[in-house]
Design an enzyme around this catalytic site. Structure first.
Site, PDB file in Angstrom:
ATOM      1  N   THR A 141       0.859  -1.190   0.000  1.00  0.00           N
ATOM      2  CA  THR A 141       0.000   0.000   0.000  1.00  0.00           C
ATOM      3  C   THR A 141       0.889   1.231   0.000  1.00  0.00           C
ATOM      4  OG1 THR A 141      -0.203  -0.175   2.395  1.00  0.00           O
ATOM      5  CG2 THR A 141      -2.039  -0.987   1.083  1.00  0.00           C
ATOM      6  N   LYS A 167       4.301  -6.844   3.794  1.00  0.00           N
ATOM      7  CA  LYS A 167       4.137  -5.421   3.498  1.00  0.00           C
ATOM      8  C   LYS A 167       3.947  -4.662   4.804  1.00  0.00           C
ATOM      9  CE  LYS A 167       1.230  -3.054   3.638  1.00  0.00           C
ATOM     10  NZ  LYS A 167       0.272  -2.006   3.892  1.00  0.00           N
ATOM     11  N   THR A 178      -0.792  -1.213   7.269  1.00  0.00           N
ATOM     12  CA  THR A 178      -0.997  -2.488   7.934  1.00  0.00           C
ATOM     13  C   THR A 178       0.243  -3.328   7.697  1.00  0.00           C
ATOM     14  OG1 THR A 178      -3.362  -2.449   7.501  1.00  0.00           O
ATOM     15  CG2 THR A 178      -2.398  -4.589   7.847  1.00  0.00           C
ATOM     16  N   GLU A 264       7.193   5.498   6.595  1.00  0.00           N
ATOM     17  CA  GLU A 264       6.814   6.658   5.796  1.00  0.00           C
ATOM     18  C   GLU A 264       7.797   7.801   5.999  1.00  0.00           C
ATOM     19  OE1 GLU A 264       4.507   7.009   3.600  1.00  0.00           O
ATOM     20  OE2 GLU A 264       3.252   5.250   3.877  1.00  0.00           O
ATOM     21  N   ASN A 390       1.637  13.140   6.024  1.00  0.00           N
ATOM     22  CA  ASN A 390       0.482  13.073   6.909  1.00  0.00           C
ATOM     23  C   ASN A 390      -0.448  14.260   6.747  1.00  0.00           C
ATOM     24  OD1 ASN A 390       0.125  10.832   8.606  1.00  0.00           O
ATOM     25  ND2 ASN A 390       2.102  11.296   9.496  1.00  0.00           N
TER      26      ASN A 390
END
Ligand code: ADP
Ligand code: MG
Length: 699
Positions: A141, A167, A178, A264, A390
């Site tokens: 994702t 992942k 997730t 991220e 974000n």
């Protein structure tokens, strides 16, 4: 990557995501023992509710996993959808419904369009094979790269493989992040023993990763063991189970580090080891407190050896939780350098340590003096990008009516701060590149997929608009092979070159100059790019001579570039046109010769005195080894030559490498090899600080 016996993998795009793979299938050809570890989030998704009570179990045959939609908080319909998918997968594989496990990741609260998955199953089953790459890609994702690995071990004298796809890249947009993992092994082990071993391995690996401390509704780790390795079946604790657990822990540890490093916005991975804790639980919580501390994480981003924040975190947690831990007795080591010991700071060369803090992995060791417990945790730094993503990015992901997701990434949607940052960075490069020629070889997957073609045409048009002078040289190998096949002709290759006889030459020419070239020109001109389609024969653009292959074998109408009509190209560029060149050369007596497009691109770049040459292909760049070696980000001529001599560069990349060397010898300054499968890589390379793909320079 090695995979265990009797497992097959597949990954396709079923339409949950706008244009990427989103449906993965892992199949065991024999009934497998299965175990699972699941999120403790009480708002667990439907696939978790369905699978949790069904493992550990015997007789499992497949795990089907989708990205793009989490099927979480979807009400009773969510469980119905899981049931529909399980039935359809069972039918497609000819097995029982109870043999199917499912997993999902993606948007929360939108009904999963199960029919999209059902419709895609025939293609997915058709594609099943022994490479886990596409399955690993399909579960991604927010990950920037697929994650998979394997370990080989010996059990009862038999060779056993344990492999995993996984992942997870942090919870920056909690509704999209997730951790999903599917472990496969051919070891023979009972479900109960597998469950216990998996639980312990997860506890010290995935459960020790902290990107931002969020817990997803969909986290799950499945393990399937089909016993085909033929080892005596493991059912009890003992040496064999220990060996299996060590390999599994090692493998999941690698996956955990990969997740942390891909957190991220992360620029660095940190590994925190806490020793000497009074209990295991305190060791674990202490390590996780450090990897989760925003202060420690931002110091890490700034390459600041700020150990004070580490001890402050330990002290704060110990005080709040009432742990019998005294920070004054601790010893703290950063990148191997002791910074605090004996209750006081250690004299250090701060500048030297600062330099070491810039490395992509930072090791933190906290030795407490309270006991014998130890724990390791992995995390990443907290960068501007994390906040940018974000604050700005997540709002751009929107839900479509059919339950899928799409991205609305027009710049107008970004916050003013983000817009300014983006433009400031881009304008710097735009100014530097204005008026420069950039030759772009367009090949690989980017030429086949509609959405990538569109993205490429947009990029070239944009480059032109901001004052660059792009020249496009295209290949077309897959298209030629397809057409020849339709005509009942087989393609034969010698040393990566297509033997082109009198019959296939017109086909080659028709596909390259007639079809591929014109389609590309049309796409560009739909955006008013001013593209002009040319074959090497037009205006005597590329004079060529027939290749004499060293084997003495006649390759037919295949040639090398002898001369490029630079004046003609320059005239077009000065007139504001974008030349789009098909790799057909003009041989003696006006005959056509087919030339490798990599060579044409290099020759054109040299003739025009271009400083930049870009190859768009279907791999991330030049790899340590094909197909799954690591990406080599920067190379010199010497590096590239050495790799060629070592035989690490083969197939189509050999042509590119030779062409790259010729281009650099001819005065080109920088040659980039980029992944054409990622949309807009050309723009990302040219206009941002972060390089993508491989860069080859003189050195
Ligand atoms: P293009 O259409 O871009 O010319 P090619 O198939 O001709 O693509 O060349 C790229 C291929 O070269 C890759 O798909 C890969 O299979 C192969 N290759 C061989 N060695 C390497 C290497 N060391 N790094 C990257 N790719 C390599
Ligand atoms: Mg090629």
């Amino acid at each position: 990557m090695k995979i265990p016996k009797g497992f097959r993998f597949g990954g396709v795009a079923c339409g949950l995501k706008p244009s990427r793979r989103d449906l993965a299938l892992v199949v065991s050809d024999h009934p497998a023992a299965a175990a699972g570890v699941f999120t403790r989030n009480k708002a667990a998704a439907a696939p978790i509710q369905d699978a949790r009570p069904r493992v550990p179990a015997e007789g499992i045959r497949a795990v089907v996993a989708n990205s793009g939609n989490a099927n979480a908080l979807t009400g009773p319909a969510g469980l119905d959808d899981v049931s529909v998918i399980r039935s359809a997968v069972a039918d497609a594989l000819g097995v029982q419904k109870r043999a199917i496990l499912t997993a999902s990741t993606g948007v929360i609260g939108a009904r999963l369009p199960a029919m999209k998955i059902v419709t895609a199953l025939p293609a997915l089953v058709e594609q099943l094979g022994d490479h886990p790459d596409l399955a690993a890609e399909a579960i991604m994702t927010t990950d920037t790269r697929p994650k998979m690995a394997a370990r080989e071990l010996t059990l009862g004298g038999k060779s056993v493989i344990v492999s995993a796809i996984c992942k997870g890249s942090g919870m920056l947009a909690p509704q999209l992040a997730t951790a999903l993992c599917v472990v496969t092994t051919d070891a023979a082990v009972t479900p109960r023993a597998l469950q216990e071993t998996l639980g312990r391995a997860v506890q010290r690996t995935f459960n020790m990763v902290s990107v931002d401390g969020e817990m997803s509704t969909n986290d799950c780790v499945f393990a399937l063991a089909n016993g085909l390795a033929g080892n005596p079946r493991i059912s009890e604790p003992g040496p064999d189970l220990d060996v299996l657990e060590n390999a599994l822990g090692d493998l999941l540890g690698e996956m955990a580090r990969a997740m942390a490093a891909d957190g991220e916005g992360a620029t660095k991975m940190m590994e925190v080891v806490v020793t000497g804790a009074p209990t295991d639980a305190i060791a674990r919580e202490c390590a996780l407190a450090i990897t989760s501390s925003p202060l420690v994480k931002s110091a890490l981003f700034g390459a600041d050896p700020n150990w004070g924040r580490i001890l402050a975190t330990v002290g704060a947690r110990a005080g709040a939780q009432g742990w019998p831990v005294d920070p004054f007795k601790a010893r703290v080591v950063l990148q191997g350098v002791a910074v605090f010991a004996g209750g006081a700071p250690v004299e250090i060369d701060r500048e030297a340590l600062r330099v070491r803090m810039r490395e992509s992995r930072v090791d933190v060791l906290v030795e407490l003096a309270e006991g014998a417990s130890r724990a390791v945790s992995w995390g990443c730094d907290l960068s501007y990008d994390y906040v940018k993503i974000n604050a700005d990015y997540s709002s751009l992901i929107f839900q479509k009516a059919d339950g899928g997701v799409a991205k609305d990434d027009r710049v107008s949607n970004y916050t003013p701060t983000m817009k300014k940052a983006l433009l400031a960075e881009a304008l710097k490069y735009i100014a530097a590149f204005s008026g420069q020629i950039a030759v772009i070889k367009y090949g690989g997957a980017a030429m086949v997929k509609e959405s990538l073609k569109e993205a490429f045409a947009e990029d070239v048009t944009l480059l032109k608009r901001v004052g660059l002078k792009p020249v496009v040289v295209h290949g077309g190998a897959p298209e030629i092979t397809k057409t020849l096949e339709k005509l009942g002709e087989r393609s034969e290759f010698v040393d990566g070159m297509r033997v082109t006889d009198a019959q296939s030459l017109p086909v080659v020419e028709m596909v390259l100059s007639g079809k591929v070239n014109q389609e590309l020109v049309a796409l560009l001109n739909a955006r008013n790019a001013g593209a002009v389609g040319l074959s090497g024969k037009d205006g005597k653009l590329i004079r060529a001579e027939k290749i004499q292959h060293e084997s003495g074998r006649d390759l037919g109408h295949v040639g090398h570039v002898v001369e490029v009509n630079e004046k003609f190209l320059r005239m077009l560029l000065d007139g504001g046109y974008v030349p789009v060149i098909s790799p057909i050369g003009l041989g003696e007596n006006g005959a056509s010769l087919s030339i490798n497009a990599d060579e044409v691109a290099a020759a054109v770049a040299v003739a025009l005195g271009s400083k930049k040459l870009i190859y768009l292909t279907d791999v991330p760049g030049i790899l340590e080894s094909a197909p799954d070696g690591d990406l080599v980000r920067q190379l010199t001529v010497a590096d590239l030559t050495r790799r060629m001599e070592a035989g690490a560069i083969t197939g189509g990349m050999k042509w590119k490498a030779q062409s790259i060397l010729a281009a650099l010898a001819g005065g080109v300054e920088r040659v980039h090899v980029l992944d054409g499968r990622q949309p807009h890589t050309v723009i990302a390379e040219l206009f941002t600080d972060r390089g993508v793909g491989s860069l080859v320079q003189k050195g």
